[in-house]
Design a protein around this motif. Sequence first.
Motif, mmCIF file in Angstrom:
data_model
loop_
_atom_site.group_PDB
_atom_site.id
_atom_site.type_symbol
_atom_site.label_atom_id
_atom_site.label_comp_id
_atom_site.label_asym_id
_atom_site.label_seq_id
_atom_site.Cartn_x
_atom_site.Cartn_y
_atom_site.Cartn_z
ATOM 1 N N VAL A 1 -4.776 14.518 -9.665
ATOM 2 C CA VAL A 1 -5.391 13.520 -8.775
ATOM 3 C C VAL A 1 -5.954 12.356 -9.592
ATOM 4 O O VAL A 1 -5.810 11.193 -9.208
ATOM 5 N N ILE A 2 -6.544 12.653 -10.725
ATOM 6 C CA ILE A 2 -7.072 11.592 -11.587
ATOM 7 C C ILE A 2 -5.937 10.725 -12.131
ATOM 8 O O ILE A 2 -6.015 9.492 -12.105
ATOM 9 N N VAL A 3 -4.862 11.359 -12.599
ATOM 10 C CA VAL A 3 -3.703 10.609 -13.108
ATOM 11 C C VAL A 3 -3.095 9.763 -11.987
ATOM 12 O O VAL A 3 -2.818 8.571 -12.169
ATOM 13 N N GLY A 4 -2.899 10.370 -10.822
ATOM 14 C CA GLY A 4 -2.343 9.631 -9.683
ATOM 15 C C GLY A 4 -3.211 8.456 -9.280
ATOM 16 O O GLY A 4 -2.708 7.369 -8.977
ATOM 17 N N THR A 5 -4.524 8.657 -9.303
ATOM 18 C CA THR A 5 -5.447 7.573 -8.966
ATOM 19 C C THR A 5 -5.298 6.417 -9.944
ATOM 20 O O THR A 5 -5.249 5.251 -9.549
ATOM 21 N N GLY A 6 -5.189 6.733 -11.223
ATOM 22 C CA GLY A 6 -5.016 5.689 -12.232
ATOM 23 C C GLY A 6 -3.711 4.933 -12.068
ATOM 24 O O GLY A 6 -3.677 3.699 -12.114
ATOM 25 N N VAL A 7 -2.636 5.670 -11.847
ATOM 26 C CA VAL A 7 -1.326 5.029 -11.640
ATOM 27 C C VAL A 7 -1.370 4.143 -10.392
ATOM 28 O O VAL A 7 -0.941 2.989 -10.421
ATOM 29 N N GLY A 8 -1.894 4.685 -9.298
ATOM 30 C CA GLY A 8 -1.986 3.917 -8.056
ATOM 31 C C GLY A 8 -2.838 2.672 -8.216
ATOM 32 O O GLY A 8 -2.512 1.606 -7.684
ATOM 33 N N LEU A 9 -3.936 2.782 -8.962
ATOM 34 C CA LEU A 9 -4.829 1.643 -9.182
ATOM 35 C C LEU A 9 -4.100 0.504 -9.887
ATOM 36 O O LEU A 9 -4.162 -0.651 -9.464
ATOM 37 N N VAL A 10 -3.399 0.823 -10.960
ATOM 38 C CA VAL A 10 -2.692 -0.211 -11.730
ATOM 39 C C VAL A 10 -1.575 -0.840 -10.893
ATOM 40 O O VAL A 10 -1.437 -2.067 -10.842
ATOM 41 N N VAL A 11 -0.790 -0.010 -10.214
ATOM 42 C CA VAL A 11 0.299 -0.527 -9.375
ATOM 43 C C VAL A 11 -0.276 -1.431 -8.284
ATOM 44 O O VAL A 11 0.218 -2.541 -8.064
ATOM 45 N N LYS A 12 -1.323 -0.978 -7.617
ATOM 46 C CA LYS A 12 -1.915 -1.745 -6.514
ATOM 47 C C LYS A 12 -2.499 -3.061 -7.017
ATOM 48 O O LYS A 12 -2.370 -4.101 -6.368
ATOM 49 N N ALA B 1 0.839 -1.207 0.000
ATOM 50 C CA ALA B 1 0.000 0.000 0.000
ATOM 51 C C ALA B 1 0.871 1.252 0.000
ATOM 52 O O ALA B 1 0.546 2.247 -0.671
ATOM 53 N N LEU B 2 1.976 1.215 0.723
ATOM 54 C CA LEU B 2 2.899 2.356 0.720
ATOM 55 C C LEU B 2 3.526 2.567 -0.660
ATOM 56 O O LEU B 2 3.690 3.703 -1.111
ATOM 57 N N ILE B 3 3.849 1.480 -1.337
ATOM 58 C CA ILE B 3 4.398 1.575 -2.693
ATOM 59 C C ILE B 3 3.363 2.200 -3.630
ATOM 60 O O ILE B 3 3.672 3.114 -4.403
ATOM 61 N N ALA B 4 2.119 1.718 -3.568
ATOM 62 C CA ALA B 4 1.063 2.261 -4.423
ATOM 63 C C ALA B 4 0.766 3.714 -4.069
ATOM 64 O O ALA B 4 0.505 4.535 -4.957
ATOM 65 N N THR B 5 0.817 4.040 -2.784
ATOM 66 C CA THR B 5 0.606 5.428 -2.355
ATOM 67 C C THR B 5 1.701 6.325 -2.913
ATOM 68 O O THR B 5 1.425 7.424 -3.418
ATOM 69 N N ALA B 6 2.948 5.874 -2.841
ATOM 70 C CA ALA B 6 4.063 6.657 -3.390
ATOM 71 C C ALA B 6 3.901 6.841 -4.890
ATOM 72 O O ALA B 6 4.173 7.931 -5.425
ATOM 73 N N ALA B 7 3.454 5.801 -5.585
ATOM 74 C CA ALA B 7 3.233 5.915 -7.029
ATOM 75 C C ALA B 7 2.135 6.935 -7.317
ATOM 76 O O ALA B 7 2.262 7.766 -8.227
ATOM 77 N N ARG C 1 -2.557 18.967 1.138
ATOM 78 C CA ARG C 1 -3.363 18.197 0.180
ATOM 79 C C ARG C 1 -2.806 16.785 0.063
ATOM 80 O O ARG C 1 -3.551 15.806 0.114
ATOM 81 N N TYR C 2 -1.484 16.668 -0.063
ATOM 82 C CA TYR C 2 -0.871 15.340 -0.158
ATOM 83 C C TYR C 2 -1.060 14.556 1.138
ATOM 84 O O TYR C 2 -1.296 13.347 1.108
ATOM 85 N N LEU C 3 -0.971 15.217 2.276
ATOM 86 C CA LEU C 3 -1.218 14.534 3.551
ATOM 87 C C LEU C 3 -2.644 14.003 3.596
ATOM 88 O O LEU C 3 -2.876 12.862 4.003
ATOM 89 N N GLY C 4 -3.597 14.816 3.175
ATOM 90 C CA GLY C 4 -4.983 14.352 3.107
ATOM 91 C C GLY C 4 -5.116 13.160 2.180
ATOM 92 O O GLY C 4 -5.826 12.199 2.479
ATOM 93 N N GLY C 5 -4.418 13.213 1.044
ATOM 94 C CA GLY C 5 -4.436 12.092 0.111
ATOM 95 C C GLY C 5 -3.864 10.828 0.728
ATOM 96 O O GLY C 5 -4.417 9.744 0.576
ATOM 97 N N ILE C 6 -2.773 10.965 1.442
ATOM 98 C CA ILE C 6 -2.147 9.809 2.093
ATOM 99 C C ILE C 6 -3.081 9.214 3.147
ATOM 100 O O ILE C 6 -3.254 7.992 3.216
ATOM 101 N N LEU C 7 -3.696 10.063 3.948
ATOM 102 C CA LEU C 7 -4.645 9.573 4.962
ATOM 103 C C LEU C 7 -5.847 8.894 4.302
ATOM 104 O O LEU C 7 -6.283 7.819 4.734
ATOM 105 N N GLY C 8 -6.378 9.518 3.256
ATOM 106 C CA GLY C 8 -7.515 8.933 2.549
ATOM 107 C C GLY C 8 -7.171 7.604 1.917
ATOM 108 O O GLY C 8 -7.974 6.662 1.944
ATOM 109 N N LEU C 9 -5.980 7.509 1.342
ATOM 110 C CA LEU C 9 -5.541 6.244 0.758
ATOM 111 C C LEU C 9 -5.389 5.160 1.830
ATOM 112 O O LEU C 9 -5.782 4.017 1.625
#
Length: 138
Positions: free
Chosen positions: A44-55, A16-22, A109-117
């Motif tokens: 955020v949309i691009v990051g979500t897509g990258v994270g989804l595929v990695v995860k 999850a940390l790897i996908a979060t970093a991606a 914003r990134y902290l919120g993203g990390i917590l949400g993830l």
Amino acid sequence: MPFAATKLATVYTILALIATAANIGAQDLVVRAWSGQDSIPISVIVGTGVGLVVKYILDKRYIFRFRANNAAHDLQTFLLYTVMGLVTTVIFWCFEFGFEHLFHTSTMRYLGGILGLAIGYVAKYHLDKRFVFGPRAA
């Protein structure tokens, strides 16, 4: 917690940390490359897509030890994985955009993203275990 459960939780956390970093890394790259109008939502949309595929790649191999029967089966599984991710994406985006609205800084914003993830990934594990990679998935 039994050893097997502890090991699974540890591996899941690392993945999850790897996908979060991606995800966050992809967001940051988009914002650095393009700072035009709507750059934050697009990042955020691009990051979500990258994270989804990695995860997905990491989860299917290291958490659920899933092997698709063929490419069509893998695509079907990925689509179901994505649908389960829609629920958890709402959590992630609410935190990220909520922190953006409250604090107006990229760091927060990134902290919120990390917590949400983090919260979303806990929920996603249970959804994936039951509906994506569970007994009916094979």
